[in-house]
Design a protein around this motif. Structure first.
Motif, PDB file in Angstrom:
ATOM      1  N   LYS A 190      42.353  47.452 -30.503  1.00 57.76           N
ATOM      2  CA  LYS A 190      43.774  47.706 -30.734  1.00 57.76           C
ATOM      3  C   LYS A 190      43.944  48.661 -31.929  1.00 57.76           C
ATOM      4  O   LYS A 190      43.318  48.490 -32.964  1.00 57.76           O
ATOM      5  CB  LYS A 190      44.497  46.393 -31.031  1.00 57.76           C
ATOM      6  N   THR A 209      47.322  49.736 -27.564  1.00 63.74           N
ATOM      7  CA  THR A 209      48.322  48.753 -27.985  1.00 63.74           C
ATOM      8  C   THR A 209      47.734  47.355 -28.124  1.00 63.74           C
ATOM      9  O   THR A 209      48.336  46.498 -28.763  1.00 63.74           O
ATOM     10  CB  THR A 209      49.492  48.704 -26.993  1.00 63.74           C
ATOM     11  N   LYS A 210      46.570  47.116 -27.496  1.00 64.58           N
ATOM     12  CA  LYS A 210      45.850  45.842 -27.635  1.00 64.58           C
ATOM     13  C   LYS A 210      44.413  46.078 -27.205  1.00 64.58           C
ATOM     14  O   LYS A 210      44.070  47.124 -26.662  1.00 64.58           O
ATOM     15  CB  LYS A 210      46.504  44.726 -26.819  1.00 64.58           C
TER      16      LYS A 210
END
Length: 147
Positions: A67, A12-13
């Motif tokens: 990400k 997600t990151k």
């Protein structure tokens, strides 16, 4: 008894690399993993699973994962707790990964596959990796060999 988990999902990151006071590398990231079923509205739900990686593998993940990258991992579930500033007990459930595989070379390219386990270097390291396969032999002094 067994505590083993295998996950495939997307970051997600970018991973966060830190070092303990003793100098041990630790990387944290969150993996978005789709559930295998759809809701009545036809949408898939996603679980966001916190992952912790230690030592050399932590540094490798921090260097090569980004990400959105599709990633597979093996590890164990760990539950820890602490008291927050308000005096409340907080419980944290996370996966401690001991094997991470990079499943694509970059977000745009579809080169899926894997090239290793816990010391996986990924496909996208380019010229920064002295072990990249450029067709030339690698000169390793005998003193550096473990046998």
């Amino acid at each position: 008894m067994m505590n083993r988990v295998i996950l495939i999902g997307r970051l997600t990151k970018d991973p966060e690399l830190r070092y303990t006071p003793a100098g041990v590398a630790v990387t944290q990231f969150t993996l978005a993993v789709d559930r295998p079923f759809q809701t009545q509205g036809g949408q898939r739900e996603t679980d966001f699973i916190p992952v912790v990686v230690w030592r050399q593998l932590a540094e490798t993940c921090a260097n090569y994962l980004r990400k959105g990258r599709l990633t597979a991992l093996e590890g164990r579930i760990q539950v820890r707790n602490y008291q927050n500033n308000e005096g409340k007990r907080v419980y944290v459930t996370e996966v401690i990964a001991d094997n991470v595989r990079f499943l694509e070379s970059n977000r745009n390219g579809g080169n899926s596959g894997s090239n290793g386990g816990s010391n996986n270097r990924g496909h996208d390291q380019g010229k920064n990796d002295p072990f990249s396969d450029d067709g030339k032999p690698i000169d390793i002094p005998d003193d550096d060999l473990p046998f």
